[in-house]
Structure formats: structure tokens, C-alpha cells
Design a protein around this motif. Sequence first.
Motif, PDB file in Angstrom:
ATOM      1  N   LEU A 107      -4.565  -3.795 -11.360  1.00 12.20           N
ATOM      2  CA  LEU A 107      -5.270  -5.013 -10.936  1.00 12.20           C
ATOM      3  C   LEU A 107      -5.245  -5.176  -9.413  1.00 12.20           C
ATOM      4  CD1 LEU A 107      -4.139  -7.563 -13.657  1.00 12.20           C
ATOM      5  CD2 LEU A 107      -6.406  -6.602 -13.349  1.00 12.20           C
ATOM      6  N   TYR A 108      -4.295  -4.517  -8.751  1.00 11.67           N
ATOM      7  CA  TYR A 108      -4.135  -4.506  -7.280  1.00 11.67           C
ATOM      8  C   TYR A 108      -3.700  -5.841  -6.676  1.00 11.67           C
ATOM      9  CZ  TYR A 108      -6.212   0.095  -7.393  1.00 11.67           C
ATOM     10  OH  TYR A 108      -6.468   1.402  -7.673  1.00 11.67           O
ATOM     11  N   VAL A 109      -4.053  -6.948  -7.324  1.00 11.27           N
ATOM     12  CA  VAL A 109      -3.773  -8.264  -6.725  1.00 11.27           C
ATOM     13  C   VAL A 109      -2.263  -8.427  -6.504  1.00 11.27           C
ATOM     14  CG1 VAL A 109      -4.048 -10.761  -7.011  1.00 11.27           C
ATOM     15  CG2 VAL A 109      -5.784  -9.191  -7.883  1.00 11.27           C
ATOM     16  N   THR A 110      -1.476  -8.033  -7.506  1.00 14.79           N
ATOM     17  CA  THR A 110      -0.018  -8.183  -7.366  1.00 14.79           C
ATOM     18  C   THR A 110       0.513  -7.286  -6.245  1.00 14.79           C
ATOM     19  OG1 THR A 110       0.152  -6.601  -9.154  1.00 14.79           O
ATOM     20  CG2 THR A 110       0.604  -8.902  -9.714  1.00 14.79           C
ATOM     21  N   GLU A 111      -0.058  -6.086  -6.115  1.00 13.18           N
ATOM     22  CA  GLU A 111       0.402  -5.165  -5.062  1.00 13.18           C
ATOM     23  C   GLU A 111       0.070  -5.704  -3.675  1.00 13.18           C
ATOM     24  OE1 GLU A 111       2.300  -2.444  -5.860  1.00 13.18           O
ATOM     25  OE2 GLU A 111       2.105  -3.506  -7.766  1.00 13.18           O
ATOM     26  N   VAL A 112      -1.127  -6.309  -3.564  1.00 14.04           N
ATOM     27  CA  VAL A 112      -1.521  -6.914  -2.284  1.00 14.04           C
ATOM     28  C   VAL A 112      -0.586  -8.078  -1.970  1.00 14.04           C
ATOM     29  CG1 VAL A 112      -3.360  -8.195  -1.102  1.00 14.04           C
ATOM     30  CG2 VAL A 112      -3.928  -6.180  -2.454  1.00 14.04           C
ATOM     31  N   ALA A 113      -0.299  -8.892  -2.978  1.00 17.32           N
ATOM     32  CA  ALA A 113       0.591 -10.047  -2.785  1.00 17.32           C
ATOM     33  C   ALA A 113       1.982  -9.573  -2.367  1.00 17.32           C
ATOM     34  CB  ALA A 113       0.659 -10.874  -4.069  1.00 17.32           C
ATOM     35  N   LYS A 114       2.458  -8.474  -2.981  1.00 17.40           N
ATOM     36  CA  LYS A 114       3.782  -7.938  -2.632  1.00 17.40           C
ATOM     37  C   LYS A 114       3.814  -7.491  -1.177  1.00 17.40           C
ATOM     38  CE  LYS A 114       5.038  -5.645  -6.822  1.00 17.40           C
ATOM     39  NZ  LYS A 114       5.381  -4.333  -7.354  1.00 17.40           N
ATOM     40  N   GLY A 115       2.747  -6.798  -0.756  1.00 20.90           N
ATOM     41  CA  GLY A 115       2.652  -6.331   0.631  1.00 20.90           C
ATOM     42  C   GLY A 115       2.644  -7.484   1.607  1.00 20.90           C
ATOM     43  N   ALA A 165       3.837 -10.466   1.094  1.00 20.61           N
ATOM     44  CA  ALA A 165       5.148 -11.130   1.072  1.00 20.61           C
ATOM     45  C   ALA A 165       6.138 -10.382   1.959  1.00 20.61           C
ATOM     46  CB  ALA A 165       5.658 -11.195  -0.367  1.00 20.61           C
ATOM     47  N   LEU A 166       6.092  -9.057   1.901  1.00 18.17           N
ATOM     48  CA  LEU A 166       7.003  -8.240   2.720  1.00 18.17           C
ATOM     49  C   LEU A 166       6.731  -8.461   4.218  1.00 18.17           C
ATOM     50  CD1 LEU A 166       9.165  -5.914   2.453  1.00 18.17           C
ATOM     51  CD2 LEU A 166       7.274  -4.357   2.870  1.00 18.17           C
ATOM     52  N   THR A 167       5.438  -8.430   4.588  1.00 20.46           N
ATOM     53  CA  THR A 167       5.069  -8.618   5.993  1.00 20.46           C
ATOM     54  C   THR A 167       5.491 -10.010   6.472  1.00 20.46           C
ATOM     55  OG1 THR A 167       3.181  -7.208   5.577  1.00 20.46           O
ATOM     56  CG2 THR A 167       3.125  -8.461   7.616  1.00 20.46           C
ATOM     57  N   THR A 168       5.251 -11.005   5.622  1.00 23.17           N
ATOM     58  CA  THR A 168       5.604 -12.384   5.989  1.00 23.17           C
ATOM     59  C   THR A 168       7.120 -12.520   6.154  1.00 23.17           C
ATOM     60  OG1 THR A 168       3.763 -13.025   4.596  1.00 23.17           O
ATOM     61  CG2 THR A 168       5.187 -14.798   5.331  1.00 23.17           C
ATOM     62  N   ARG A 169       7.870 -11.873   5.265  1.00 22.99           N
ATOM     63  CA  ARG A 169       9.334 -11.939   5.364  1.00 22.99           C
ATOM     64  C   ARG A 169       9.805 -11.343   6.690  1.00 22.99           C
ATOM     65  NH1 ARG A 169      13.368  -8.587   3.471  1.00 22.99           N
ATOM     66  NH2 ARG A 169      11.978  -7.326   2.201  1.00 22.99           N
TER      67      ARG A 169
END
Length: 163
Positions: A12-20, A22-26
Motif C-alpha cells: 500500500l506504500y502509505v505506511t512506509e511513507v508515514a514511517k519515513g 516519522a523517522l525524519t521528523t524524529r
Amino acid sequence: MKQQPLSLLEKLYVTEVAKGLALTTRHFFSNFSRHLMRSVGFKVDKGETVTIQYPEERRPYARRLRTRHRLTKRADGTPRCVACMMCETVCPARCIHIIAGEHPDPNIEKAPRVFDIDMGVCVFCGFCVEACPEDAIRMDTGIVELASYTREGMIYHMDQLLQ
Ligand code: SF4
Ligand code: SF4
């Protein structure tokens, strides 16, 4: 190595984009808070992120760094190169092109009429420098900015290499 098939969520890619994201924001907030704490005098033992304001600010280069080539000259200003083709032969990227001609001095067998290096293809291995029996080519100019808008612009000719 065998490739793992993607799970439904990964497909679905959406979760992978969200994970990426989140990592950048952290990383952004952790670096930002560390810089903020340092600026008000707190010592934070974790390593800091360093931003160099390139090109105004530059890191010193290592003395042995292989940078843009140059052709060395004799006392009379002519190239030391004797067009022996050793560098052209050893070059793994096949990016040196030499055409030999006669040298006006009868004691010197040959001189290059054409000496081109395609910097867009060069892998900066330094083999040409190692192979040269005349110390005629070096990679010690300290020049690392070699960008060009065209492929032809990446080809350095003898007059440029002698500068
Ligand atoms: S540095 Fe390596 S790839 Fe570049 S011109 Fe010399 S031999 Fe060829
Ligand atoms: S190895 Fe040296 S002398 Fe021989 S062609 Fe290359 S630069 Fe010239």
C-alpha cells in the motif's frame, strides 16, 4: 540474496511513507532540541550534527586527496609528458585520450599533441599518476568542483590541464 515478498501493508506504500516521515521528523526534533540546549549553555554529551555553509565554508581536504588532474611542465613551460601512453593504457575508465606528436627537441622522442581527460567518466583511482614514468601527471590541484552543464564540458583538454 533472495528478495522477500512485500506484505500487504508494504504494498500500500502509505505506511512506509508515514514511517519515513516519522523517522525524519524524529531526527529533526532531536537535532533541533540539542542545538537549542547548546545555544543556552547546556552541555549535551551526544554528538552534534554539523552543517557546513558550503561553498563559503569548507572543510580542509586531506593532503593525499586525489583531486583534479594537472600536467606538470618543464622549465621551458612545455609539458613533461612524453606521450608514452602508460596512463591511457592503465586507466580503468578509458577516459584519457592522447595523440602523440614529435617534440621539437631531438633528445625527447615524443610529446602529446592532444591530451584529454573526461572527468565525467574518471573514477579518480590515481592509477594514471602511479603509472607515469615522468611525473608528468598529478592529482594535487585541490579542485573538486568539476560540474558542467554538458558532457563535453567535462572533457578537460591539455591547455586546461597545464594551468
Ligand atoms: S584517475 Fe583513474 S580513472 Fe581517472 S584518469 Fe586517472 S587512471 Fe583514469
Ligand atoms: S604516463 Fe605520463 S608521460 Fe606517459 S603519456 Fe601519461 S602523462 Fe604522459
